[in-house]
Scaffold this motif. Structure first.
Motif, PDB file in Angstrom:
ATOM      1  N   ASP A   1       1.274  -4.181   1.576  1.00 51.44           N
ATOM      2  CA  ASP A   1       1.026  -5.625   1.444  1.00 51.44           C
ATOM      3  C   ASP A   1       0.056  -5.962   0.321  1.00 51.44           C
ATOM      4  O   ASP A   1      -0.289  -7.133   0.129  1.00 51.44           O
ATOM      5  CB  ASP A   1       0.530  -6.213   2.765  1.00 51.44           C
ATOM      6  N   ARG A   2      -0.396  -4.934  -0.410  1.00 46.57           N
ATOM      7  CA  ARG A   2      -1.238  -5.130  -1.588  1.00 46.57           C
ATOM      8  C   ARG A   2      -2.502  -5.932  -1.290  1.00 46.57           C
ATOM      9  O   ARG A   2      -2.942  -6.758  -2.094  1.00 46.57           O
ATOM     10  CB  ARG A   2      -0.445  -5.813  -2.709  1.00 46.57           C
ATOM     11  N   ASP A   3      -3.118  -5.664  -0.129  1.00 47.18           N
ATOM     12  CA  ASP A   3      -4.352  -6.373   0.201  1.00 47.18           C
ATOM     13  C   ASP A   3      -5.596  -5.538  -0.107  1.00 47.18           C
ATOM     14  O   ASP A   3      -6.705  -5.915   0.244  1.00 47.18           O
ATOM     15  CB  ASP A   3      -4.347  -6.808   1.672  1.00 47.18           C
ATOM     16  N   GLY A   4      -5.402  -4.384  -0.732  1.00 47.31           N
ATOM     17  CA  GLY A   4      -6.536  -3.551  -1.124  1.00 47.31           C
ATOM     18  C   GLY A   4      -7.048  -2.627  -0.036  1.00 47.31           C
ATOM     19  O   GLY A   4      -8.056  -1.948  -0.226  1.00 47.31           O
ATOM     20  N   SER A   5      -6.352  -2.603   1.097  1.00 52.12           N
ATOM     21  CA  SER A   5      -6.738  -1.684   2.168  1.00 52.12           C
ATOM     22  C   SER A   5      -5.475  -1.134   2.818  1.00 52.12           C
ATOM     23  O   SER A   5      -4.397  -1.718   2.701  1.00 52.12           O
ATOM     24  CB  SER A   5      -7.609  -2.374   3.218  1.00 52.12           C
ATOM     25  N   ALA A   6      -5.627   0.012   3.474  1.00 57.06           N
ATOM     26  CA  ALA A   6      -4.513   0.597   4.225  1.00 57.06           C
ATOM     27  C   ALA A   6      -4.934   0.659   5.679  1.00 57.06           C
ATOM     28  O   ALA A   6      -6.031   1.128   6.006  1.00 57.06           O
ATOM     29  CB  ALA A   6      -4.188   1.994   3.697  1.00 57.06           C
ATOM     30  N   ARG A   7      -4.078   0.188   6.553  1.00 55.18           N
ATOM     31  CA  ARG A   7      -4.412   0.166   7.976  1.00 55.18           C
ATOM     32  C   ARG A   7      -3.132   0.088   8.800  1.00 55.18           C
ATOM     33  O   ARG A   7      -2.064  -0.190   8.277  1.00 55.18           O
ATOM     34  CB  ARG A   7      -5.338  -1.003   8.318  1.00 55.18           C
ATOM     35  N   GLY A   8      -3.279   0.352  10.089  1.00 57.37           N
ATOM     36  CA  GLY A   8      -2.149   0.213  11.004  1.00 57.37           C
ATOM     37  C   GLY A   8      -0.974   1.078  10.602  1.00 57.37           C
ATOM     38  O   GLY A   8      -1.111   2.276  10.372  1.00 57.37           O
ATOM     39  N   ALA A   9       0.199   0.450  10.503  1.00 57.81           N
ATOM     40  CA  ALA A   9       1.425   1.172  10.190  1.00 57.81           C
ATOM     41  C   ALA A   9       1.360   1.857   8.833  1.00 57.81           C
ATOM     42  O   ALA A   9       2.034   2.865   8.608  1.00 57.81           O
ATOM     43  CB  ALA A   9       2.621   0.214  10.234  1.00 57.81           C
ATOM     44  N   GLU A  10       0.553   1.318   7.917  1.00 60.92           N
ATOM     45  CA  GLU A  10       0.428   1.932   6.598  1.00 60.92           C
ATOM     46  C   GLU A  10      -0.197   3.321   6.677  1.00 60.92           C
ATOM     47  O   GLU A  10      -0.005   4.143   5.787  1.00 60.92           O
ATOM     48  CB  GLU A  10      -0.405   1.033   5.681  1.00 60.92           C
ATOM     49  N   LEU A  11      -0.964   3.575   7.737  1.00 58.07           N
ATOM     50  CA  LEU A  11      -1.626   4.871   7.922  1.00 58.07           C
ATOM     51  C   LEU A  11      -1.049   5.659   9.089  1.00 58.07           C
ATOM     52  O   LEU A  11      -1.698   6.576   9.599  1.00 58.07           O
ATOM     53  CB  LEU A  11      -3.133   4.664   8.141  1.00 58.07           C
ATOM     54  N   ALA A  12       0.168   5.318   9.491  1.00 61.58           N
ATOM     55  CA  ALA A  12       0.750   5.980  10.665  1.00 61.58           C
ATOM     56  C   ALA A  12       0.935   7.482  10.466  1.00 61.58           C
ATOM     57  O   ALA A  12       0.979   8.236  11.435  1.00 61.58           O
ATOM     58  CB  ALA A  12       2.096   5.339  11.012  1.00 61.58           C
ATOM     59  N   TYR A  13       1.020   7.919   9.209  1.00 56.58           N
ATOM     60  CA  TYR A  13       1.189   9.351   8.934  1.00 56.58           C
ATOM     61  C   TYR A  13      -0.111  10.124   9.136  1.00 56.58           C
ATOM     62  O   TYR A  13      -0.106  11.344   9.323  1.00 56.58           O
ATOM     63  CB  TYR A  13       1.659   9.556   7.480  1.00 56.58           C
ATOM     64  N   MET A  14      -1.254   9.443   9.060  1.00 61.89           N
ATOM     65  CA  MET A  14      -2.569  10.100   9.006  1.00 61.89           C
ATOM     66  C   MET A  14      -3.092  10.418  10.402  1.00 61.89           C
ATOM     67  O   MET A  14      -2.988   9.606  11.321  1.00 61.89           O
ATOM     68  CB  MET A  14      -3.583   9.199   8.270  1.00 61.89           C
ATOM     69  N   SER A  15      -3.681  11.604  10.547  1.00 64.74           N
ATOM     70  CA  SER A  15      -4.252  11.988  11.835  1.00 64.74           C
ATOM     71  C   SER A  15      -5.452  11.115  12.169  1.00 64.74           C
ATOM     72  O   SER A  15      -6.141  10.606  11.275  1.00 64.74           O
ATOM     73  CB  SER A  15      -4.685  13.453  11.808  1.00 64.74           C
ATOM     74  N   ALA A  16      -5.702  10.953  13.458  1.00 63.49           N
ATOM     75  CA  ALA A  16      -6.867  10.174  13.898  1.00 63.49           C
ATOM     76  C   ALA A  16      -8.160  10.787  13.388  1.00 63.49           C
ATOM     77  O   ALA A  16      -9.115  10.063  13.046  1.00 63.49           O
ATOM     78  CB  ALA A  16      -6.878  10.081  15.418  1.00 63.49           C
TER      79      ALA A  16
END
Length: 208
Positions: free
Chosen positions: A163-178
């Protein structure tokens, strides 16, 4: 050979290939990693080359449905033609065991980002991301050099930030481990800025 081409055959065979902007979830990445990390004595030490090669050989034999000692593109599946052709050294339209294992060792060397002869989970996770976001192998040596790492991380973040908002969160980071998210999220807001994302991976790779 680009990283995207190098890894696409491996991911197709491992049933991890994904559409653009649809990375595997961290649970899928973990399952694939655990399947490769088979030693009962070093589960926290990552995937060794011996484990990788044993799994690669099993992968080859499982995919060789007609038991002729080679893989055709039909046995591997769609979406791998470019990598297949580059890996088919004798241009006979088949990958024999030696050609396949040469490709798999090249993938291991690319995924072993800190060059310690083991692939730990954060490397496997990041390598999965790079296989989708891309990586410019400037000197064509098949390895991620320190000079290439930061650039690759910046490109990966831009790939994730849909979404080009300058941050990655939620579904955008679904690949990343907690665990990686917690370690990187210095602001503790549940998302990652570009700086947090880059610094988080540089830290675990020992590049800071």
């Amino acid at each position: 050979m680009t990283l995207r081409l190098l890894v696409s055959l491996s991911l197709a065979l491992a049933a991890l290939s994904s559409a653009a902007r649809a990375l595997p979830a961290t649970s899928e990445i973990r399952r694939a990693y655990d399947a490769l990390n088979t030693s009962v004595t070093d589960l926290d030490e990552g995937i060794s080359l011996a484990e990788w090669e044993a799994a690669s050989l099993a992968l080859f034999r499982d995919a060789d449905r007609d038991l002729d000692g080679a893989l055709t593109l039909a046995e591997i599946g769609d979406g791998s033609a470019s990598t297949f052709n580059l890996s088919d050294g004798n241009r006979d339209g088949r990958l024999d065991e030696s050609e396949f294992m040469r490709l798999r060792r090249a993938i291991f060397n690319s995924a072993d980002l800190d060059r310690d002869q083991r692939i730990r989970f954060f490397e496997y996770e990041l390598f999965t991301l790079f296989s989708e976001s891309g990586w410019a192998d400037a000197n064509r040596n098949g390895r991620m050099e320190p000079s290439e790492l930061s650039s690759a991380l910046y490109s990966a973040f831009r790939y994730l930030d849909v979404d080009r908002d300058g941050s990655a969160r939620g579904a955008e980071l679904a690949y990343m481990s907690a665990e990686q998210l917690r370690a990187s999220d210095r602001s503790q807001d549940g998302g990652l800025s570009l700086e947090e994302f880059v610094r988080g991976y540089l830290f675990v790779l020992g590049a800071l």
